[in-house]
Every structure is written in C-alpha cells, then in structure tokens.
Motif scaffolding. Structure first.
Motif, PDB file in Angstrom:
ATOM      1  N   GLY A 192       0.809  -1.219   0.000  1.00 36.95           N
ATOM      2  CA  GLY A 192       0.000   0.000   0.000  1.00 36.95           C
ATOM      3  C   GLY A 192       0.840   1.267   0.000  1.00 36.95           C
ATOM      4  N   THR A 193       0.480   2.180   0.883  1.00 37.74           N
ATOM      5  CA  THR A 193       1.174   3.457   0.964  1.00 37.74           C
ATOM      6  C   THR A 193       2.652   3.286   1.309  1.00 37.74           C
ATOM      7  OG1 THR A 193      -0.788   4.756   1.447  1.00 37.74           O
ATOM      8  CG2 THR A 193       1.263   5.561   2.383  1.00 37.74           C
ATOM      9  N   GLN A 216       4.055   0.825   8.535  1.00 38.99           N
ATOM     10  CA  GLN A 216       3.601   1.673   9.634  1.00 38.99           C
ATOM     11  C   GLN A 216       3.371   0.799  10.860  1.00 38.99           C
ATOM     12  OE1 GLN A 216       1.475   3.263  12.556  1.00 38.99           O
ATOM     13  NE2 GLN A 216       0.206   1.996  11.253  1.00 38.99           N
ATOM     14  N   THR A 247       2.159  -6.193   9.088  1.00 33.60           N
ATOM     15  CA  THR A 247       1.563  -6.622   7.817  1.00 33.60           C
ATOM     16  C   THR A 247       2.118  -7.986   7.397  1.00 33.60           C
ATOM     17  OG1 THR A 247       1.220  -4.333   7.221  1.00 33.60           O
ATOM     18  CG2 THR A 247       1.214  -5.922   5.413  1.00 33.60           C
ATOM     19  N   VAL A 270      -7.436   5.027   8.980  1.00 36.50           N
ATOM     20  CA  VAL A 270      -7.032   3.906   8.117  1.00 36.50           C
ATOM     21  C   VAL A 270      -6.188   4.422   6.940  1.00 36.50           C
ATOM     22  CG1 VAL A 270      -7.946   2.235   6.450  1.00 36.50           C
ATOM     23  CG2 VAL A 270      -8.819   2.263   8.780  1.00 36.50           C
ATOM     24  N   ALA A 271      -6.528   5.586   6.426  1.00 34.43           N
ATOM     25  CA  ALA A 271      -5.734   6.163   5.344  1.00 34.43           C
ATOM     26  C   ALA A 271      -4.434   6.713   5.912  1.00 34.43           C
ATOM     27  CB  ALA A 271      -6.518   7.271   4.662  1.00 34.43           C
ATOM     28  N   SER A 272      -3.340   6.196   5.443  1.00 33.72           N
ATOM     29  CA  SER A 272      -2.033   6.588   5.973  1.00 33.72           C
ATOM     30  C   SER A 272      -1.637   7.963   5.433  1.00 33.72           C
ATOM     31  CB  SER A 272      -1.008   5.536   5.558  1.00 33.72           C
ATOM     32  OG  SER A 272       0.210   5.784   6.182  1.00 33.72           O
ATOM     33  N   LEU A 308      -4.644   6.077  -4.650  1.00 34.15           N
ATOM     34  CA  LEU A 308      -4.953   5.143  -3.556  1.00 34.15           C
ATOM     35  C   LEU A 308      -5.753   5.848  -2.463  1.00 34.15           C
ATOM     36  CD1 LEU A 308      -4.640   2.465  -1.999  1.00 34.15           C
ATOM     37  CD2 LEU A 308      -2.359   3.195  -1.311  1.00 34.15           C
TER      38      LEU A 308
HETATM   39  O1  M6R Z   1       1.022  -1.020   8.386  1.00 34.76           O
HETATM   40  P1  M6R Z   1       1.564  -1.021   7.006  1.00 34.76           P
HETATM   41  O2  M6R Z   1       2.323   0.195   6.654  1.00 34.76           O
HETATM   42  O3  M6R Z   1       2.371  -2.268   6.678  1.00 34.76           O
HETATM   43  O4  M6R Z   1       0.286  -1.054   6.055  1.00 34.76           O
HETATM   44  C1  M6R Z   1       0.424  -1.149   4.672  1.00 34.76           C
HETATM   45  C2  M6R Z   1      -0.874  -0.849   3.971  1.00 34.76           C
HETATM   46  O5  M6R Z   1      -1.879  -1.736   4.394  1.00 34.76           O
HETATM   47  C3  M6R Z   1      -1.348   0.596   4.188  1.00 34.76           C
HETATM   48  O6  M6R Z   1      -0.389   1.533   3.802  1.00 34.76           O
HETATM   49  C4  M6R Z   1      -2.640   0.862   3.402  1.00 34.76           C
HETATM   50  O7  M6R Z   1      -2.385   0.844   2.026  1.00 34.76           O
HETATM   51  C5  M6R Z   1      -3.262   2.205   3.822  1.00 34.76           C
HETATM   52  N1  M6R Z   1      -4.652   2.034   4.115  1.00 34.76           N
HETATM   53  C6  M6R Z   1      -3.118   3.269   2.765  1.00 34.76           C
HETATM   54  O8  M6R Z   1      -3.667   4.483   3.170  1.00 34.76           O
END
Ligand code: M6R
Length: 365
Positions: free
Chosen positions: A56-57, A103, A107, A153-155, A240
């Motif tokens: 993801g992000t 983050q 994951t 939830v949105a990073s 995204l």
């Molecule tokens: O906790 P993580 O950084 O590993 O999570 C990765 C993705 O699940 C996370 O960045 C996801 O894409 C976000 N919801 C994006 O805003």
C-alpha cells in the motif's frame, strides 16, 4: 483523541510538520550538517544493491525512495509489493541489504518478504512506526519513523515520515559510497531541515483551495493522476488515497504511459490531476498534460511557482506550491494530494477514518 479535529485523518495530516521535526532531530546532526543513521547493521559502503518490499502506501513511499537510492547513492533497487515479492523467487545475494517498510510493523505479506530475505542471508532493515512490532523485532536494524500513533485507516503522516527517513538513508548511503561529498550532504540536509516550516505554511495556504477543488471531484466516476520521476509513485498514492476513502475509482499513472492506453478514457468527465514540480521532468509532464487537455480532460495541475510560470496552458484548476528542492518535493506535494482526498470523502459523507472493507493493519495474507 481527535482534539478539535473532525477526524483522525485531518488531525494526522495537520501533525505532519511536527512529526517530520522529530524525524529530523533523530536522523540529522544539525551542527555538522550530516545524516546519522545510528548503530546500523547495514554498511551501505559494502552492499551491492537493495531489496525493498512493503504494501500500500508504505510500498509507494519505498517506490519514491528507490529514485533517491539510485540517484544519490548509485545503488540498484529491487522493489515490489510484498504480496508479489514473497513469491517471486527473486534471485538474491548476501551482498544486498533489504528494507521493509510498514507503519504497523504487523503486515503479513511484508513480514513474509522479510523472512524470505532473512533465509537468504541478507541484512535486514525495518522502517516502522511501531517499534515493538513483529517486523521490528525480526530486523537487524530498526529505523523508526517517529510519526506517533496513526489511527486513520488512510495513511498520511506515516507516509511523509517514511519518505523523510528514506531520504536520510539515501543520503547516508551516498556518503558511504562516495557518490555524494560532504558539501552535497550539507546542502541536502539543509533542504530536509526546511520541511516542517514549508509544510506548515502549505497546510494553511491550500485548505480552502483543496476544499473547493474537492467539490468538483465528488460527482466524478473516475479520476486519473499522472506524474514522472518521484511524482509517479506520488500519483499512485493520490489515487490510492482517493479510492480508499471516497470510493471514487482512481488510477495513478506514469505520465509517459498515458498514450499507451489510459488516454482513451479521457473526456470532459474525467479529471486529470497532474503532479508536476518544476523539475527535470516538467516539460515532458506538461506536454502529457496538453495531450490530456486536447481530449477534453479537466486538468487539475499541482505545481510550484516556477511551474505555474512556465506552464504553456492555463489549466482548469491549479494548486501552486512554493518552489522547493527536488529531494523534498514529494513530502510537500503529498499535502495537497492528501487534502484533496480528505475533503472529497468528507463532502460525500464518507467515514474517512473507517472506510468500508478496510482494516488499519492487515495481519492476514
Ligand atoms: O502497516 P503497514 O504500513 O504495513 O500497512 C500497509 C498498507 O496496508 C497501508 O499503507 C494501506 O495501504 C493504507 N490504508 C493506505 O492508506
């Protein structure tokens, strides 16, 4: 606690200047103008290349980091989303180092990619927010991103903190490998030091404008984001962000790929968000923008003052940011991208902090 903010996402967007200050305090020695990476198990002077994996992000932050490791340190970078990386059977050598960006640090696919590299004897670095997480514990060296708790939830703030840590690591790598000298290091560090001040100003300046633009996005079925260089992964991050919280379909594309397919989608109903700082790619991106405009696409140009002056067309809408050095452009340009998505989702009445079908931390494959 959201304080006086409506949503955690809004709060976390606004916390970015402070969060980045914490990153800078940790990774930069201001007195000497140098980057410090602590007691790292990874010797950049002695690695043949990097493998980076994330989801993801975090993956998109890594994708921007790749440009920096290549440009500033001459290091080849293999990067993929963790769900592919873990199964690709990528040939690896012990001479490579591997970075995993997360983050949450929990994951599942990212952890599996880490274990893949660990079995092959690579040195492992974890770029994480949660430092007592599984991924952090499995790494040889932990590089904290110091964003503080991210609840939405949105990073958002994790992304720009990940970018800042990656920029510091790329500079450290360049220094260790002799591709940048002390003078260049000091200059780059000087640019990074500017981020919090510029971010604060930009957050203030673009509030009303991104809200007004977001109203134009609310009725759209689909939005295209384009960019080149580091603005390409940022375009994907914009798409995204928009899709996950507003449920509007969006795509991020390399601007040069437009004419290889997606340009067929463009008509007067399709906003095209062009991310184009006035960098080495500007003229090329702008010519792609003109191609999109010629097909009736509604252009929203996100550029800087120099870019606004140099643009040969006046786009339907534009957001003009201050001129900044190219190494900090992705962090600064991330702000309008985040705020556009945020305002669009809020105007549409969506639950921005808890979008449907999504979890903050994805611990299953
Ligand atoms: O906790 P993580 O950084 O590993 O999570 C990765 C993705 O699940 C996370 O960045 C996801 O894409 C976000 N919801 C994006 O805003």
């Amino acid at each position: 606690d959201k304080g006086n903010h409506r949503h955690f996402m809004e709060k976390e967007i606004s916390e970015q200047p402070e969060a980045i200050s914490h990153v800078l305090d940790r990774y930069i020695d201001f007195a000497s103008g140098t980057v410090r990476t602590g007691n790292s198990a990874i010797d950049f002077g002695d690695v043949a290349g990097l493998a980076i994996s994330a989801c993801g992000t975090a993956f998109l932050a890594g994708s921007i980091g790749r440009y920096w490791f290549e440009q500033y340190a001459g290091l080849p970078v293999e990067i993929d989303v963790a769900s592919e990386f873990r199964y690709r059977q990528i040939p690896m050598s012990r001479k490579q180092a591997a970075f995993f960006i997360s983050q949450s640090g929990e994951t599942a696919d990212t952890l599996a990619s880490l274990n893949y590299c660990r079995q092959r004897g690579l040195k492992i670095g974890a770029i994480v927010n949660v430092t007592d997480s599984t991924i952090a514990r499995a790494a040889d060296t932990v590089f904290p991103i110091l964003a503080g708790p991210e609840i939405g939830v949105a990073s958002t703030k994790a992304f720009t903190c990940q970018l800042t840590v990656l920029a510091c690591l790329a500079i450290a790598a360049g220094k260790a490998r002799g591709t940048i000298d002390a003078f260049q290091e000091r200059a780059l560090v000087g640019h990074l030091a500017e981020i919090p001040r510029i971010m604060s100003a930009v957050l203030n300046d673009i509030q009303a404008q991104t809200f007004a633009l977001a109203r134009q996005l609310t009725g759209c079925k689909s939005v295209l984001y384009i960019g080149r260089g580091t603005s390409y992964p940022l375009a994907m991050e914009g798409a995204l962000k928009l899709k996950e919280i507003s449920y509007i379909h969006a795509e991020g594309y390399a601007a040069g790929e437009l004419k290889h397919g997606p340009i067929a989608l463009i008509d007067e109903h399709m906003p095209v968000i062009v991310i184009a700082p006035h960098d080495q790619f500007f003229d090329k991106t702008v010519s792609n923008m003109q191609e999109a405009a010629a097909r009736g696409g509604r252009i929203i140009l996100i550029t800087d003052e120099a870019g606004a002056k140099a643009s040969p067309i006046i786009p339907a809408a534009q957001i003009v940011l201050p001129n900044v050095d190219e190494i900090i452009a992705p962090m600064i340009f991330a702000l309008p991208v985040q705020m556009l998505a945020y305002h669009t989702a809020v105007i549409m009445g969506m639950d921005v902090d808890q979008p449907r079908n999504l979890a903050k931390s994805v611990t299953v494959e």
